[in-house]
Write an enzyme that holds these catalytic residues in place. Structure first.
Site, PDB file in Angstrom:
ATOM      1  N   LEU A 129       0.854  -1.195   0.000  1.00  0.00           N
ATOM      2  CA  LEU A 129       0.000   0.000   0.000  1.00  0.00           C
ATOM      3  C   LEU A 129       0.886   1.241   0.000  1.00  0.00           C
ATOM      4  CD1 LEU A 129      -2.629  -1.137   2.662  1.00  0.00           C
ATOM      5  CD2 LEU A 129      -2.640  -1.536   0.202  1.00  0.00           C
ATOM      6  N   PRO A 130       0.327   2.431  -0.194  1.00  0.00           N
ATOM      7  CA  PRO A 130       1.178   3.627  -0.249  1.00  0.00           C
ATOM      8  C   PRO A 130       1.996   3.859   1.025  1.00  0.00           C
ATOM      9  CG  PRO A 130      -0.954   4.098  -1.236  1.00  0.00           C
ATOM     10  CD  PRO A 130      -1.052   2.719  -0.632  1.00  0.00           C
TER      11      PRO A 130
ATOM     12  N   LYS B 192      15.206   1.312   2.561  1.00  0.00           N
ATOM     13  CA  LYS B 192      14.458   1.717   1.358  1.00  0.00           C
ATOM     14  C   LYS B 192      14.288   3.239   1.292  1.00  0.00           C
ATOM     15  CE  LYS B 192      11.590   1.818  -2.091  1.00  0.00           C
ATOM     16  NZ  LYS B 192      12.025   1.630  -3.476  1.00  0.00           N
TER      17      LYS B 192
ATOM     18  N   LYS C  20       6.962  11.020  -0.043  1.00  0.00           N
ATOM     19  CA  LYS C  20       6.758  10.305   1.229  1.00  0.00           C
ATOM     20  C   LYS C  20       8.058   9.613   1.667  1.00  0.00           C
ATOM     21  CE  LYS C  20       5.528   6.338   0.407  1.00  0.00           C
ATOM     22  NZ  LYS C  20       6.122   5.058   0.093  1.00  0.00           N
TER      23      LYS C  20
HETATM   24  P1  NDP Z   1      -0.224   2.956  -6.363  1.00  0.00           P
HETATM   25  O1  NDP Z   1      -0.611   4.332  -5.995  1.00  0.00           O
HETATM   26  O2  NDP Z   1      -0.101   2.584  -7.805  1.00  0.00           O
HETATM   27  O3  NDP Z   1      -1.260   1.889  -5.725  1.00  0.00           O
HETATM   28  C1  NDP Z   1      -1.598   1.963  -4.378  1.00  0.00           C
HETATM   29  C2  NDP Z   1      -2.424   0.741  -3.975  1.00  0.00           C
HETATM   30  O4  NDP Z   1      -2.790   0.850  -2.612  1.00  0.00           O
HETATM   31  C3  NDP Z   1      -3.723   0.591  -4.765  1.00  0.00           C
HETATM   32  O5  NDP Z   1      -4.027  -0.770  -4.845  1.00  0.00           O
HETATM   33  C4  NDP Z   1      -4.718   1.328  -3.860  1.00  0.00           C
HETATM   34  O6  NDP Z   1      -6.040   0.882  -4.029  1.00  0.00           O
HETATM   35  C5  NDP Z   1      -4.218   0.911  -2.505  1.00  0.00           C
HETATM   36  N1  NDP Z   1      -4.572   1.855  -1.450  1.00  0.00           N
HETATM   37  C6  NDP Z   1      -4.279   3.181  -1.394  1.00  0.00           C
HETATM   38  N2  NDP Z   1      -4.696   3.709  -0.220  1.00  0.00           N
HETATM   39  C7  NDP Z   1      -5.283   2.687   0.467  1.00  0.00           C
HETATM   40  C8  NDP Z   1      -5.916   2.602   1.726  1.00  0.00           C
HETATM   41  N3  NDP Z   1      -6.020   3.667   2.540  1.00  0.00           N
HETATM   42  N4  NDP Z   1      -6.420   1.405   2.100  1.00  0.00           N
HETATM   43  C9  NDP Z   1      -6.309   0.319   1.303  1.00  0.00           C
HETATM   44  N5  NDP Z   1      -5.735   0.338   0.086  1.00  0.00           N
HETATM   45  C10 NDP Z   1      -5.202   1.521  -0.317  1.00  0.00           C
HETATM   46  O7  NDP Z   1       1.118   2.648  -5.582  1.00  0.00           O
HETATM   47  P2  NDP Z   1       2.334   1.684  -6.006  1.00  0.00           P
HETATM   48  O8  NDP Z   1       1.815   0.339  -6.311  1.00  0.00           O
HETATM   49  O9  NDP Z   1       3.202   2.387  -6.975  1.00  0.00           O
HETATM   50  O10 NDP Z   1       3.143   1.670  -4.617  1.00  0.00           O
HETATM   51  C11 NDP Z   1       2.789   0.839  -3.525  1.00  0.00           C
HETATM   52  C12 NDP Z   1       3.967   0.883  -2.545  1.00  0.00           C
HETATM   53  O11 NDP Z   1       5.153   0.377  -3.199  1.00  0.00           O
HETATM   54  C13 NDP Z   1       4.309   2.307  -2.077  1.00  0.00           C
HETATM   55  O12 NDP Z   1       4.725   2.305  -0.746  1.00  0.00           O
HETATM   56  C14 NDP Z   1       5.461   2.708  -3.013  1.00  0.00           C
HETATM   57  O13 NDP Z   1       6.288   3.702  -2.428  1.00  0.00           O
HETATM   58  C15 NDP Z   1       6.172   1.371  -3.171  1.00  0.00           C
HETATM   59  N6  NDP Z   1       6.983   1.224  -4.381  1.00  0.00           N
HETATM   60  C16 NDP Z   1       6.509   1.567  -5.630  1.00  0.00           C
HETATM   61  C17 NDP Z   1       7.317   1.427  -6.748  1.00  0.00           C
HETATM   62  C18 NDP Z   1       6.846   1.782  -8.137  1.00  0.00           C
HETATM   63  O14 NDP Z   1       7.694   1.757  -9.071  1.00  0.00           O
HETATM   64  N7  NDP Z   1       5.578   2.091  -8.371  1.00  0.00           N
HETATM   65  C19 NDP Z   1       8.701   0.936  -6.627  1.00  0.00           C
HETATM   66  C20 NDP Z   1       9.070   0.515  -5.298  1.00  0.00           C
HETATM   67  C21 NDP Z   1       8.251   0.687  -4.219  1.00  0.00           C
HETATM   68  P3  NDP Z   1      -7.029   1.508  -5.130  1.00  0.00           P
HETATM   69  O15 NDP Z   1      -6.891   0.638  -6.344  1.00  0.00           O
HETATM   70  O16 NDP Z   1      -8.353   1.442  -4.506  1.00  0.00           O
HETATM   71  O17 NDP Z   1      -6.573   2.947  -5.383  1.00  0.00           O
END
Ligand code: NDP
Length: 295
Positions: free
Chosen positions: A64-65, A170, A239
């Site tokens: 999650l974020p 990280k 963040k």
């Molecule tokens: P996204 O913004 O693409 O997706 C976020 C996900 O979390 C979605 O499935 C969203 O659901 C869900 N979500 C958001 N808020 C909530 C909440 N309050 N309760 C439950 N579910 C929630 O993020 P990423 O996939 O890019 O990133 C996820 C994590 O991985 C983060 O911590 C990021 O820093 C880390 N990361 C990302 C990378 C990247 O290249 N993208 C690389 C390395 C780490 P919904 O579909 O409903 O919006």
């Protein structure tokens, strides 16, 4: 093994694809249609709530974020704690913060639930290829148990130390990435204004000592081409940089460079919005300098 994956975002989705290939997977996502589409494409089960996802799962993975988002899934009649059984292993692949993670760990330990932070690096391309670096915080025993599961999407899976150590690693990594994004953008803007082509400047930089992942891969593939794909939201990098400055402060390291970087990212996030990609601060640098970094 019965595994539940919660959080099918930009990086969670390709990670879950690898888990689905080797295990009996159940997915949950806040926006349910994403989970339904994933399940149809990858022949796995969909849970209607976090509780339902956790019920019967030997391992649960969250991506999650923020750590607060993970914490918010724990409680209530449909929360994770209502479904998780004693002996379950909880792996949090969120790029989270060490303090919240330790607090979650303190709640889970008396319930007999093993918890580890396991954030990843390598971007969405690395997740698709199954070549992520995974930075794990937790006990040695938890790490040994987690490793075969993290190997589904990781190429380098490292135990960094106790709970929270993966998140600290990280956050500092991503703060250094952010320094590079801003610094390469500034340097190239000045070189282009002085009459050097952006392509030549990047090529010579990449044959010299100032090169970095940003100059070798990201700028040539995403900036000079003007493609600017959205792979990782600037809001998430902002963040991470803030978590990193917290890690520095916690250790009494003043860290003026990382604090300034964090401030600049926060300003860029305010200007570009929640859906901007993490390379887009370079657009702001271009605008301010009155140049474009193109082929
Ligand atoms: P996204 O913004 O693409 O997706 C976020 C996900 O979390 C979605 O499935 C969203 O659901 C869900 N979500 C958001 N808020 C909530 C909440 N309050 N309760 C439950 N579910 C929630 O993020 P990423 O996939 O890019 O990133 C996820 C994590 O991985 C983060 O911590 C990021 O820093 C880390 N990361 C990302 C990378 C990247 O290249 N993208 C690389 C390395 C780490 P919904 O579909 O409903 O919006």
């Amino acid at each position: 093994m019965r595994i539940a994956f919660l959080g099918l975002g930009a990086i969670g989705t390709p990670m879950a694809v690898h888990v689905a290939k080797q295990h009996q997977l159940t997915v949950w996502n806040r926006t349910g249609t994403r989970a339904t589409a994933f399940a149809a494409a990858h022949a796995c089960a969909v849970a209607a709530t976090p509780r339902e996802a956790a019920a019967g799962a030997e391992v649960i993975i969250t991506c999650l974020p923020t750590s607060s988002d993970v914490e918010s899934l724990l409680d209530g009649p449909d929360g994770l704690l209502a479904g998780l059984g004693q002996g379950a292993l909880f792996l949090d692949c969120t790029s989270g913060d060490p303090d919240t993670t330790r607090r979650i760990g303190e709640r889970l330990a008396p319930l007999g639930i093993e918890f580890a932070d396991a954030p990843v690096s390598g971007g969405t391309n690395g997740a698709e290829a199954g070549t992520l670096t995974v930075m794990v915080g937790g006990t040695e025993e938890t790490f040994r148990r987690a490793r075969p599961i993290l190997d589904c999407f990781g190429r380098r899976v490292e135990h960094m130390g106790p709970l929270g150590a993966g998140h600290a690693m990280k956050a500092v990594n991503n703060a250094l990435l952010a320094v590079n994004v801003l610094a390469v953008g500034e340097g190239l803007a000045a070189l282009v204004k002085s009459g050097i082509s952006a392509r030549k400047a990047v090529e010579v930089l990449n044959a010299s000592s100032g090169r970095s992942f940003v100059s070798e891969y990201l700028v040539p593939q995403r900036v000079l081409t003007r493609l600017w794909p959205l792979t990782f939201r600037l809001a998430l990098l902002d963040k991470d940089a803030r978590i990193a400055t917290g890690v520095l402060e916690g250790q009494g390291v003043s860290g003026p460079v990382l604090h300034l970087t964090s401030d600049l990212l926060a300003q860029a996030r305010a200007a570009l919005g929640e859906d901007a990609d993490y390379l887009e601060p370079i657009r702001l640098i271009e605008q301010e300098a009155g140049v474009k970094l193109h082929e």
